[in-house]
Design a protein around this motif. Structure first.
Motif, PDB file in Angstrom:
ATOM      1  N   SER A 143      32.842  45.143  49.467  1.00 29.36           N
ATOM      2  CA  SER A 143      34.149  45.140  48.832  1.00 29.36           C
ATOM      3  C   SER A 143      34.911  43.884  49.205  1.00 29.36           C
ATOM      4  N   ASN A 144      35.794  43.460  48.303  1.00 26.70           N
ATOM      5  CA  ASN A 144      36.783  42.450  48.650  1.00 26.70           C
ATOM      6  C   ASN A 144      37.867  43.130  49.486  1.00 26.70           C
TER       7      ASN A 144
ATOM      8  N   GLN B 239      36.423  49.541  43.579  1.00 29.29           N
ATOM      9  CA  GLN B 239      36.653  49.702  42.146  1.00 29.29           C
ATOM     10  C   GLN B 239      36.144  51.045  41.634  1.00 29.29           C
TER      11      GLN B 239
ATOM     12  N   ASP C 148      28.413  48.037  45.081  1.00 28.46           N
ATOM     13  CA  ASP C 148      29.107  46.745  45.092  1.00 28.46           C
ATOM     14  C   ASP C 148      30.511  46.937  44.535  1.00 28.46           C
ATOM     15  N   GLU C 149      31.477  46.220  45.110  1.00 24.22           N
ATOM     16  CA  GLU C 149      32.886  46.398  44.743  1.00 24.22           C
ATOM     17  C   GLU C 149      33.253  47.885  44.828  1.00 24.22           C
TER      18      GLU C 149
ATOM     19  N   HIS D 153      30.377  50.016  39.036  1.00 18.43           N
ATOM     20  CA  HIS D 153      31.540  50.805  39.464  1.00 18.43           C
ATOM     21  C   HIS D 153      32.130  51.664  38.346  1.00 18.43           C
TER      22      HIS D 153
ATOM     23  N   PRO E  61      35.279  36.757  47.728  1.00 16.59           N
ATOM     24  CA  PRO E  61      34.249  36.478  46.716  1.00 16.59           C
ATOM     25  C   PRO E  61      33.390  35.284  47.134  1.00 16.59           C
TER      26      PRO E  61
ATOM     27  N   GLY F 280      41.068  39.171  46.601  1.00 16.33           N
ATOM     28  CA  GLY F 280      39.841  38.939  47.336  1.00 16.33           C
ATOM     29  C   GLY F 280      39.945  38.018  48.528  1.00 16.33           C
TER      30      GLY F 280
END
Length: 500
Positions: free
Chosen positions: A338-339, A299, A295-296, A265, A213, A344
Protein backbone atom coordinates in the motif's frame (compact mmCIF):
# COMPACT_ATOMS: atom_id res chain seq x y z
CA UNK A 1 -41.09 -49.85 -24.05
CA UNK A 2 -40.60 -50.23 -20.33
CA UNK A 3 -37.34 -50.23 -18.45
CA UNK A 4 -35.37 -48.93 -15.50
CA UNK A 5 -31.71 -48.15 -14.86
CA UNK A 6 -29.66 -46.65 -12.06
CA UNK A 7 -26.25 -45.00 -12.52
CA UNK A 8 -23.93 -42.91 -10.41
CA UNK A 9 -23.17 -39.28 -11.17
CA UNK A 10 -21.95 -36.39 -9.04
CA UNK A 11 -22.41 -32.70 -8.43
CA UNK A 12 -20.08 -30.04 -7.06
CA UNK A 13 -20.81 -28.56 -3.66
CA UNK A 14 -18.25 -25.86 -3.08
CA UNK A 15 -14.97 -27.58 -3.96
CA UNK A 16 -16.12 -31.11 -3.14
CA UNK A 17 -17.96 -33.59 -5.36
CA UNK A 18 -21.01 -35.32 -3.91
CA UNK A 19 -22.38 -38.59 -5.31
CA UNK A 20 -25.81 -38.47 -6.98
CA UNK A 21 -27.87 -41.51 -7.98
CA UNK A 22 -29.27 -41.04 -11.50
CA UNK A 23 -32.42 -43.14 -11.78
CA UNK A 24 -34.09 -43.60 -15.17
CA UNK A 25 -37.61 -44.93 -15.63
CA UNK A 26 -39.19 -45.47 -19.06
CA UNK A 27 -42.92 -46.14 -18.90
CA UNK A 28 -46.32 -45.41 -20.33
CA UNK A 29 -47.63 -41.89 -20.58
CA UNK A 30 -47.20 -38.79 -22.67
CA UNK A 31 -43.83 -38.85 -24.49
CA UNK A 32 -41.23 -36.55 -22.99
CA UNK A 33 -38.42 -36.27 -20.47
CA UNK A 34 -38.99 -35.04 -16.90
CA UNK A 35 -36.04 -34.36 -14.58
CA UNK A 36 -36.78 -34.18 -10.85
CA UNK A 37 -34.59 -33.84 -7.77
CA UNK A 38 -33.60 -30.18 -7.14
CA UNK A 39 -32.02 -29.73 -10.60
CA UNK A 40 -30.90 -26.26 -11.73
CA UNK A 41 -31.36 -24.77 -15.20
CA UNK A 42 -28.20 -26.33 -16.66
CA UNK A 43 -29.39 -29.80 -15.61
CA UNK A 44 -32.90 -29.22 -16.95
CA UNK A 45 -31.45 -28.18 -20.32
CA UNK A 46 -29.86 -31.64 -20.57
CA UNK A 47 -33.16 -32.90 -22.07
CA UNK A 48 -32.52 -31.32 -25.47
CA UNK A 49 -28.78 -32.02 -25.53
CA UNK A 50 -29.36 -35.68 -24.67
CA UNK A 51 -32.15 -36.09 -27.21
CA UNK A 52 -30.08 -34.64 -30.05
CA UNK A 53 -26.88 -36.53 -29.06
CA UNK A 54 -28.68 -39.89 -28.91
CA UNK A 55 -30.10 -39.44 -32.41
CA UNK A 56 -26.82 -38.11 -33.86
CA UNK A 57 -24.93 -41.11 -32.44
CA UNK A 58 -27.08 -43.68 -34.25
CA UNK A 59 -29.24 -44.68 -31.29
CA UNK A 60 -33.02 -44.38 -30.95
CA UNK A 61 -34.66 -41.96 -28.55
CA UNK A 62 -37.57 -43.82 -26.87
CA UNK A 63 -41.02 -42.38 -27.66
CA UNK A 64 -42.29 -42.96 -24.15
CA UNK A 65 -42.48 -41.10 -20.88
CA UNK A 66 -38.99 -40.84 -19.39
CA UNK A 67 -38.53 -39.80 -15.77
CA UNK A 68 -35.04 -38.91 -14.51
CA UNK A 69 -34.72 -38.78 -10.73
CA UNK A 70 -31.58 -37.30 -9.16
CA UNK A 71 -31.22 -38.53 -5.60
CA UNK A 72 -30.96 -37.43 -2.86
CA UNK A 73 -33.72 -34.94 -3.56
CA UNK A 74 -32.58 -32.61 -0.78
CA UNK A 75 -29.22 -31.89 -2.49
CA UNK A 76 -29.23 -29.15 -5.12
CA UNK A 77 -27.78 -30.40 -8.45
CA UNK A 78 -25.98 -28.06 -10.83
CA UNK A 79 -23.92 -28.14 -14.00
CA UNK A 80 -23.99 -29.95 -17.34
CA UNK A 81 -22.07 -32.99 -16.11
CA UNK A 82 -25.30 -35.01 -15.82
CA UNK A 83 -25.71 -35.17 -19.63
CA UNK A 84 -23.68 -38.37 -20.01
CA UNK A 85 -25.23 -40.39 -17.14
CA UNK A 86 -28.74 -39.38 -18.25
CA UNK A 87 -28.05 -40.39 -21.87
CA UNK A 88 -26.45 -43.71 -20.86
CA UNK A 89 -29.28 -44.40 -18.43
CA UNK A 90 -31.86 -43.92 -21.19
CA UNK A 91 -29.90 -46.18 -23.56
CA UNK A 92 -29.45 -48.88 -20.91
CA UNK A 93 -33.08 -48.73 -19.74
CA UNK A 94 -34.25 -49.08 -23.36
CA UNK A 95 -31.94 -52.05 -23.94
CA UNK A 96 -29.68 -50.38 -26.52
CA UNK A 97 -26.49 -50.83 -24.45
CA UNK A 98 -25.74 -53.31 -21.63
CA UNK A 99 -26.35 -51.89 -18.18
CA UNK A 100 -23.73 -54.17 -16.60
CA UNK A 101 -20.85 -52.14 -18.05
CA UNK A 102 -22.02 -49.02 -16.21
CA UNK A 103 -21.96 -50.50 -12.71
CA UNK A 104 -19.22 -49.34 -10.34
CA UNK A 105 -18.52 -46.20 -12.34
CA UNK A 106 -18.85 -42.51 -11.55
CA UNK A 107 -20.06 -40.99 -14.83
CA UNK A 108 -19.62 -37.28 -15.62
CA UNK A 109 -19.62 -35.37 -18.90
CA UNK A 110 -21.42 -32.81 -21.06
CA UNK A 111 -22.81 -33.77 -24.46
CA UNK A 112 -22.62 -31.70 -27.62
CA UNK A 113 -25.59 -31.95 -29.99
CA UNK A 114 -23.58 -34.28 -32.26
CA UNK A 115 -22.75 -36.63 -29.37
CA UNK A 116 -19.19 -35.48 -28.73
CA UNK A 117 -18.23 -35.37 -25.05
CA UNK A 118 -17.14 -32.07 -23.52
CA UNK A 119 -15.21 -31.35 -20.35
CA UNK A 120 -16.91 -29.86 -17.28
CA UNK A 121 -15.43 -27.92 -14.34
CA UNK A 122 -14.44 -29.92 -11.29
CA UNK A 123 -13.28 -33.10 -13.03
CA UNK A 124 -10.39 -33.59 -10.61
CA UNK A 125 -12.82 -33.18 -7.69
CA UNK A 126 -14.90 -35.96 -9.28
CA UNK A 127 -11.75 -38.07 -9.57
CA UNK A 128 -11.02 -37.65 -5.85
CA UNK A 129 -14.64 -38.53 -5.07
CA UNK A 130 -14.29 -41.70 -7.18
CA UNK A 131 -11.17 -42.66 -5.24
CA UNK A 132 -12.88 -42.15 -1.89
CA UNK A 133 -15.89 -44.26 -2.92
CA UNK A 134 -14.00 -47.00 -4.75
CA UNK A 135 -15.50 -46.23 -8.17
CA UNK A 136 -13.96 -45.86 -11.62
CA UNK A 137 -14.30 -42.45 -13.30
CA UNK A 138 -15.91 -42.37 -16.74
CA UNK A 139 -15.35 -38.91 -18.22
CA UNK A 140 -14.60 -37.13 -21.53
CA UNK A 141 -11.31 -38.09 -23.18
CA UNK A 142 -10.56 -34.45 -23.89
CA UNK A 143 -10.27 -33.21 -20.30
CA UNK A 144 -7.38 -31.30 -18.77
CA UNK A 145 -8.42 -31.74 -15.14
CA UNK A 146 -7.55 -35.34 -14.35
CA UNK A 147 -4.24 -36.95 -13.55
CA UNK A 148 -3.20 -40.47 -12.61
CA UNK A 149 -3.60 -41.05 -8.88
CA UNK A 150 -3.40 -44.35 -7.07
CA UNK A 151 -6.69 -46.19 -6.66
CA UNK A 152 -8.67 -44.63 -9.52
CA UNK A 153 -9.34 -46.19 -12.93
CA UNK A 154 -9.92 -43.54 -15.61
CA UNK A 155 -12.09 -44.31 -18.64
CA UNK A 156 -12.12 -41.71 -21.39
CA UNK A 157 -15.13 -41.29 -23.72
CA UNK A 158 -14.68 -39.28 -26.90
CA UNK A 159 -18.28 -39.51 -28.19
CA UNK A 160 -21.52 -41.21 -27.30
CA UNK A 161 -21.24 -43.44 -30.39
CA UNK A 162 -18.24 -45.19 -28.75
CA UNK A 163 -20.74 -47.23 -26.73
CA UNK A 164 -21.67 -49.08 -29.93
CA UNK A 165 -18.18 -50.60 -30.05
CA UNK A 166 -17.28 -50.50 -26.37
CA UNK A 167 -13.79 -49.22 -27.25
CA UNK A 168 -12.67 -46.42 -24.93
CA UNK A 169 -9.49 -44.43 -24.39
CA UNK A 170 -7.57 -42.84 -21.53
CA UNK A 171 -8.26 -39.16 -20.70
CA UNK A 172 -5.58 -36.75 -21.88
CA UNK A 173 -5.06 -35.29 -18.42
CA UNK A 174 -3.06 -32.29 -17.25
CA UNK A 175 -0.22 -31.13 -19.47
CA UNK A 176 3.13 -30.18 -17.95
CA UNK A 177 4.30 -26.59 -18.04
CA UNK A 178 7.64 -24.85 -18.11
CA UNK A 179 8.61 -21.24 -17.84
CA UNK A 180 10.94 -18.73 -16.29
CA UNK A 181 10.22 -17.29 -12.86
CA UNK A 182 11.42 -13.75 -12.18
CA UNK A 183 14.48 -13.48 -9.94
CA UNK A 184 15.13 -11.19 -6.97
CA UNK A 185 18.50 -10.37 -8.47
CA UNK A 186 16.60 -8.12 -10.89
CA UNK A 187 15.47 -5.89 -7.98
CA UNK A 188 18.14 -3.40 -6.98
CA UNK A 189 18.72 -2.82 -3.27
CA UNK A 190 15.79 -3.49 -0.93
CA UNK A 191 17.82 -5.88 1.21
CA UNK A 192 15.53 -5.51 4.24
CA UNK A 193 12.42 -6.20 2.15
CA UNK A 194 14.08 -9.26 0.61
CA UNK A 195 14.99 -10.49 4.08
CA UNK A 196 11.40 -9.99 5.23
CA UNK A 197 10.13 -11.99 2.25
CA UNK A 198 12.64 -14.74 2.99
CA UNK A 199 11.34 -14.96 6.56
CA UNK A 200 7.77 -14.96 5.24
CA UNK A 201 8.54 -17.83 2.85
CA UNK A 202 10.36 -19.81 5.54
CA UNK A 203 7.58 -19.56 8.13
CA UNK A 204 4.46 -18.86 6.06
CA UNK A 205 4.10 -15.42 7.65
CA UNK A 206 2.02 -12.53 6.38
CA UNK A 207 3.74 -9.30 5.30
CA UNK A 208 2.59 -5.73 4.77
CA UNK A 209 4.81 -3.44 2.67
CA UNK A 210 4.10 0.27 2.78
CA UNK A 211 5.93 2.86 0.70
CA UNK A 212 5.70 5.49 -2.05
CA UNK A 213 4.96 4.72 -5.72
CA UNK A 214 7.88 3.19 -7.59
CA UNK A 215 9.62 1.78 -4.54
CA UNK A 216 9.37 -1.78 -5.86
CA UNK A 217 6.64 -3.28 -3.64
CA UNK A 218 4.92 -5.09 -6.50
CA UNK A 219 8.20 -6.32 -8.01
CA UNK A 220 9.23 -7.74 -4.65
CA UNK A 221 5.93 -9.52 -4.08
CA UNK A 222 5.69 -10.97 -7.60
CA UNK A 223 9.08 -12.67 -7.19
CA UNK A 224 8.08 -14.45 -4.00
CA UNK A 225 7.22 -17.73 -5.84
CA UNK A 226 10.88 -18.00 -6.84
CA UNK A 227 11.91 -18.75 -3.24
CA UNK A 228 8.95 -20.88 -2.11
CA UNK A 229 9.29 -24.62 -1.60
CA UNK A 230 7.34 -26.88 -4.01
CA UNK A 231 3.96 -28.27 -3.06
CA UNK A 232 4.15 -31.68 -1.44
CA UNK A 233 1.83 -34.48 -2.59
CA UNK A 234 -0.95 -33.72 -0.11
CA UNK A 235 -0.87 -29.98 -0.82
CA UNK A 236 -0.83 -30.64 -4.56
CA UNK A 237 -4.02 -32.71 -4.40
CA UNK A 238 -5.79 -30.23 -2.09
CA UNK A 239 -4.95 -27.22 -4.25
CA UNK A 240 -5.67 -28.99 -7.54
CA UNK A 241 -9.14 -29.86 -6.25
CA UNK A 242 -9.88 -26.18 -5.60
CA UNK A 243 -8.61 -25.12 -9.04
CA UNK A 244 -10.57 -27.86 -10.76
CA UNK A 245 -13.81 -26.90 -8.99
CA UNK A 246 -13.27 -23.27 -9.99
CA UNK A 247 -12.61 -24.19 -13.63
CA UNK A 248 -9.07 -22.77 -13.41
CA UNK A 249 -5.96 -24.10 -15.16
CA UNK A 250 -4.27 -26.48 -12.71
CA UNK A 251 -1.18 -27.38 -14.76
CA UNK A 252 1.11 -25.23 -12.59
CA UNK A 253 -0.32 -26.79 -9.44
CA UNK A 254 0.27 -30.31 -10.75
CA UNK A 255 3.87 -29.27 -11.48
CA UNK A 256 4.25 -28.42 -7.78
CA UNK A 257 4.28 -24.61 -8.17
CA UNK A 258 2.57 -22.84 -5.30
CA UNK A 259 -0.33 -20.59 -6.34
CA UNK A 260 0.18 -16.83 -6.48
CA UNK A 261 -3.10 -14.92 -6.69
CA UNK A 262 -3.11 -11.20 -7.43
CA UNK A 263 -6.73 -9.92 -7.47
CA UNK A 264 -7.48 -6.33 -8.48
CA UNK A 265 -8.79 -4.01 -5.77
CA UNK A 266 -12.16 -3.85 -7.56
CA UNK A 267 -12.81 -7.53 -6.74
CA UNK A 268 -16.18 -8.23 -5.15
CA UNK A 269 -16.61 -9.83 -1.75
CA UNK A 270 -17.79 -13.05 -3.42
CA UNK A 271 -14.84 -12.92 -5.80
CA UNK A 272 -12.35 -12.63 -2.93
CA UNK A 273 -13.95 -14.85 -0.30
CA UNK A 274 -16.11 -17.14 -2.45
CA UNK A 275 -19.84 -17.29 -3.10
CA UNK A 276 -22.29 -16.97 -5.94
CA UNK A 277 -24.88 -19.48 -7.10
CA UNK A 278 -23.77 -22.21 -7.21
CA UNK A 279 -21.13 -21.43 -4.59
CA UNK A 280 -17.70 -21.03 -6.20
CA UNK A 281 -14.30 -20.74 -4.47
CA UNK A 282 -12.89 -17.22 -4.23
CA UNK A 283 -9.35 -15.90 -4.39
CA UNK A 284 -8.62 -16.90 -0.78
CA UNK A 285 -9.30 -20.54 -1.67
CA UNK A 286 -7.45 -20.32 -4.99
CA UNK A 287 -4.45 -19.08 -2.95
CA UNK A 288 -4.66 -22.17 -0.68
CA UNK A 289 -1.13 -23.43 0.11
CA UNK A 290 0.26 -20.38 -1.68
CA UNK A 291 0.27 -16.59 -1.71
CA UNK A 292 -2.54 -14.03 -1.80
CA UNK A 293 -1.10 -10.69 -2.90
CA UNK A 294 -3.25 -7.60 -2.37
CA UNK A 295 -1.65 -4.68 -4.16
CA UNK A 296 -2.92 -1.24 -3.14
CA UNK A 297 -4.71 -2.94 -0.25
CA UNK A 298 -6.08 0.40 1.00
CA UNK A 299 -8.16 0.61 -2.18
CA UNK A 300 -10.05 -2.61 -1.40
CA UNK A 301 -13.53 -2.18 0.14
CA UNK A 302 -13.23 -2.24 3.92
CA UNK A 303 -15.98 -4.84 4.39
CA UNK A 304 -14.29 -7.13 1.88
CA UNK A 305 -10.94 -6.88 3.68
CA UNK A 306 -12.48 -7.62 7.07
CA UNK A 307 -13.78 -10.87 5.62
CA UNK A 308 -10.16 -12.09 5.51
CA UNK A 309 -9.94 -12.29 9.29
CA UNK A 310 -11.65 -15.67 9.67
CA UNK A 311 -9.67 -17.55 6.98
CA UNK A 312 -6.40 -16.04 8.25
CA UNK A 313 -7.13 -17.50 11.68
CA UNK A 314 -8.76 -20.81 10.70
CA UNK A 315 -7.17 -21.70 7.35
CA UNK A 316 -10.61 -22.17 5.80
CA UNK A 317 -13.61 -20.09 4.74
CA UNK A 318 -17.21 -20.95 5.63
CA UNK A 319 -20.03 -19.56 3.50
CA UNK A 320 -23.59 -20.02 4.74
CA UNK A 321 -26.48 -20.22 2.28
CA UNK A 322 -30.11 -21.31 2.54
CA UNK A 323 -29.19 -24.86 1.49
CA UNK A 324 -26.48 -25.12 4.13
CA UNK A 325 -22.89 -24.18 4.97
CA UNK A 326 -20.05 -24.53 2.47
CA UNK A 327 -16.54 -24.87 3.88
CA UNK A 328 -13.57 -24.42 1.54
CA UNK A 329 -9.83 -24.47 2.29
CA UNK A 330 -8.10 -21.09 2.55
CA UNK A 331 -4.67 -21.46 4.16
CA UNK A 332 -2.59 -18.79 2.44
CA UNK A 333 0.26 -16.38 3.00
CA UNK A 334 -1.04 -12.81 2.82
CA UNK A 335 1.28 -10.28 1.19
CA UNK A 336 -0.13 -6.75 1.08
CA UNK A 337 1.25 -3.53 -0.39
CA UNK A 338 0.00 0.00 0.00
CA UNK A 339 0.92 3.63 -0.39
CA UNK A 340 1.06 5.44 2.98
CA UNK A 341 -1.44 8.10 1.89
CA UNK A 342 -3.68 9.06 -1.07
CA UNK A 343 -0.87 10.88 -2.91
CA UNK A 344 1.61 8.18 -1.90
CA UNK A 345 4.47 10.35 -0.63
CA UNK A 346 3.96 10.53 3.14
CA UNK A 347 7.41 10.31 4.75
CA UNK A 348 9.23 10.48 1.42
CA UNK A 349 12.49 12.45 1.86
CA UNK A 350 12.41 13.80 -1.70
CA UNK A 351 8.75 14.44 -2.58
CA UNK A 352 6.49 16.47 -0.34
CA UNK A 353 3.18 14.89 0.73
CA UNK A 354 0.10 16.96 -0.24
CA UNK A 355 -2.48 15.10 1.86
CA UNK A 356 -4.24 16.46 4.92
CA UNK A 357 -4.01 14.63 8.24
CA UNK A 358 -7.69 13.70 7.94
CA UNK A 359 -7.11 12.15 4.50
CA UNK A 360 -4.10 10.18 5.77
CA UNK A 361 -5.98 8.79 8.77
CA UNK A 362 -8.98 7.88 6.62
CA UNK A 363 -6.80 6.22 3.96
CA UNK A 364 -4.78 4.09 6.36
CA UNK A 365 -7.90 3.29 8.40
CA UNK A 366 -9.47 1.46 5.45
CA UNK A 367 -7.35 -1.59 6.21
CA UNK A 368 -8.55 -1.77 9.80
CA UNK A 369 -6.64 -2.46 13.00
CA UNK A 370 -7.93 -6.03 13.51
CA UNK A 371 -6.65 -7.09 10.07
CA UNK A 372 -3.31 -5.30 10.52
CA UNK A 373 -2.90 -7.06 13.88
CA UNK A 374 -3.16 -10.42 12.08
CA UNK A 375 -0.36 -9.61 9.62
CA UNK A 376 2.89 -10.87 11.13
CA UNK A 377 5.34 -8.38 9.60
CA UNK A 378 4.98 -4.75 8.53
CA UNK A 379 7.82 -2.87 6.86
CA UNK A 380 8.49 0.39 5.05
CA UNK A 381 9.81 0.15 1.49
CA UNK A 382 11.54 3.23 0.08
CA UNK A 383 12.79 4.00 -3.41
CA UNK A 384 16.31 2.80 -4.13
CA UNK A 385 19.20 4.86 -5.48
CA UNK A 386 20.17 5.19 -9.14
CA UNK A 387 23.22 2.94 -8.68
CA UNK A 388 21.12 0.17 -7.09
CA UNK A 389 18.71 0.23 -10.03
CA UNK A 390 21.41 0.25 -12.71
CA UNK A 391 23.62 -2.39 -11.05
CA UNK A 392 20.79 -4.65 -9.82
CA UNK A 393 22.47 -7.81 -11.11
CA UNK A 394 24.92 -7.88 -8.20
CA UNK A 395 22.21 -8.00 -5.51
CA UNK A 396 20.79 -10.93 -3.56
CA UNK A 397 19.37 -13.54 -5.92
CA UNK A 398 16.40 -15.84 -5.49
CA UNK A 399 18.76 -18.82 -5.27
CA UNK A 400 20.53 -17.30 -2.26
CA UNK A 401 17.27 -16.42 -0.52
CA UNK A 402 15.75 -19.80 -1.29
CA UNK A 403 18.75 -21.52 0.29
CA UNK A 404 17.84 -19.88 3.61
CA UNK A 405 14.18 -20.89 3.20
CA UNK A 406 15.11 -24.54 2.61
CA UNK A 407 17.56 -24.47 5.51
CA UNK A 408 14.87 -23.14 7.85
CA UNK A 409 12.31 -25.72 6.73
CA UNK A 410 14.76 -28.58 7.17
CA UNK A 411 15.88 -27.34 10.59
CA UNK A 412 12.29 -26.91 11.74
CA UNK A 413 11.50 -30.49 10.66
CA UNK A 414 14.53 -31.74 12.60
CA UNK A 415 13.53 -29.70 15.65
CA UNK A 416 9.96 -30.99 15.56
CA UNK A 417 11.15 -34.58 15.28
CA UNK A 418 13.49 -34.07 18.22
CA UNK A 419 10.84 -32.36 20.36
CA UNK A 420 7.47 -33.55 18.99
CA UNK A 421 5.63 -32.12 22.00
CA UNK A 422 6.78 -28.59 21.10
CA UNK A 423 4.78 -26.64 18.57
CA UNK A 424 1.33 -26.73 17.11
CA UNK A 425 -0.15 -25.75 13.81
CA UNK A 426 -2.39 -22.77 14.39
CA UNK A 427 -4.10 -23.24 11.03
CA UNK A 428 -2.40 -20.33 9.32
CA UNK A 429 1.09 -21.77 9.19
CA UNK A 430 2.46 -19.84 12.19
CA UNK A 431 4.07 -22.00 14.85
CA UNK A 432 2.58 -21.16 18.26
CA UNK A 433 4.39 -23.38 20.79
CA UNK A 434 4.73 -22.86 24.49
CA UNK A 435 8.27 -21.67 23.85
CA UNK A 436 8.91 -20.09 27.21
CA UNK A 437 7.97 -23.08 29.37
CA UNK A 438 9.98 -25.51 27.24
CA UNK A 439 13.21 -23.52 27.16
CA UNK A 440 12.82 -22.63 23.46
CA UNK A 441 13.54 -18.97 24.29
CA UNK A 442 16.89 -18.00 25.79
CA UNK A 443 16.82 -15.74 28.89
CA UNK A 444 18.10 -12.72 26.92
CA UNK A 445 15.39 -13.30 24.30
CA UNK A 446 12.70 -13.45 26.98
CA UNK A 447 13.90 -10.19 28.58
CA UNK A 448 13.92 -8.43 25.22
CA UNK A 449 10.43 -9.74 24.44
CA UNK A 450 9.01 -8.51 27.75
CA UNK A 451 10.61 -5.04 27.49
CA UNK A 452 9.69 -4.51 23.82
CA UNK A 453 6.11 -5.75 24.25
CA UNK A 454 5.58 -3.43 27.24
CA UNK A 455 7.16 -0.41 25.55
CA UNK A 456 5.04 -0.83 22.40
CA UNK A 457 1.80 -1.88 24.18
CA UNK A 458 1.47 -4.98 22.03
CA UNK A 459 -1.67 -7.11 22.16
CA UNK A 460 -1.54 -10.78 23.05
CA UNK A 461 -1.94 -11.70 19.37
CA UNK A 462 0.91 -9.38 18.39
CA UNK A 463 3.21 -10.91 20.99
CA UNK A 464 2.45 -14.45 19.83
CA UNK A 465 2.95 -13.57 16.17
CA UNK A 466 6.20 -11.75 16.92
CA UNK A 467 7.49 -14.82 18.74
CA UNK A 468 6.47 -16.91 15.73
CA UNK A 469 8.54 -14.66 13.43
CA UNK A 470 11.49 -14.83 15.84
CA UNK A 471 11.27 -18.63 15.87
CA UNK A 472 11.44 -18.66 12.06
CA UNK A 473 14.46 -16.33 12.08
CA UNK A 474 16.15 -18.68 14.56
CA UNK A 475 15.36 -21.62 12.26
CA UNK A 476 17.02 -19.82 9.34
CA UNK A 477 20.11 -19.45 11.54
CA UNK A 478 19.75 -23.11 12.69
CA UNK A 479 19.49 -22.08 16.34
CA UNK A 480 17.54 -24.27 18.77
CA UNK A 481 16.88 -21.31 21.06
CA UNK A 482 15.34 -17.97 20.19
CA UNK A 483 17.87 -15.38 21.30
CA UNK A 484 17.85 -11.62 21.74
CA UNK A 485 19.13 -11.00 18.18
CA UNK A 486 16.27 -13.07 16.75
CA UNK A 487 13.71 -11.21 18.88
CA UNK A 488 15.18 -7.85 17.91
CA UNK A 489 14.94 -8.64 14.19
CA UNK A 490 11.39 -9.94 14.64
CA UNK A 491 10.33 -6.67 16.32
CA UNK A 492 12.07 -4.69 13.58
CA UNK A 493 9.98 -6.59 11.02
CA UNK A 494 6.81 -6.33 13.10
CA UNK A 495 6.87 -2.58 13.77
CA UNK A 496 7.24 -0.25 10.78
CA UNK A 497 9.99 2.33 11.22
CA UNK A 498 7.61 5.23 10.61
CA UNK A 499 5.14 3.82 13.16
CA UNK A 500 7.59 3.40 16.05
Amino acid sequence: MLGRCRLTGATLRGVEAKLVQVEISIGTGLPGVAIVGMADTAVQEAKERVRSAIKASGFTMPRDKIVVNLAPGSLRKSGSGFDLPIALGILAASGQIPAEGLAGKLIVGELALDGVLRDVPGMFAFELCARETGLSLMCPTDTADVMPIEGVELIGIARLADFKTGLFDIPHGVKSISGRISDYQEVGGQEMAKRALQVAAAGNHGLMMMGPPGSGKTMLAERLPSILTPLDEGERLETAQVYSAAGEDMSAIVAGIRPFRHPHHSVSTAGLLGGGSPVRPGEVSLAHNGVLFLDEVSQFPRATLQGLRQPMEDGRITIVRAEGAFTMPARFMLIAASNPCPCGYLGDPEVRCKCSQTDIISYQGRIGGPLIDRIDMQIDVWRTSFDNVVHAGSDLSSAQLREGVLRAREFRSWRMRRHPQVGADAGDGIEIPDLLSRNEVAPDGERFLRDAATANALSGRSIVRTVGVARTIADIGESEQVREAHMAEAFALRLRESAR
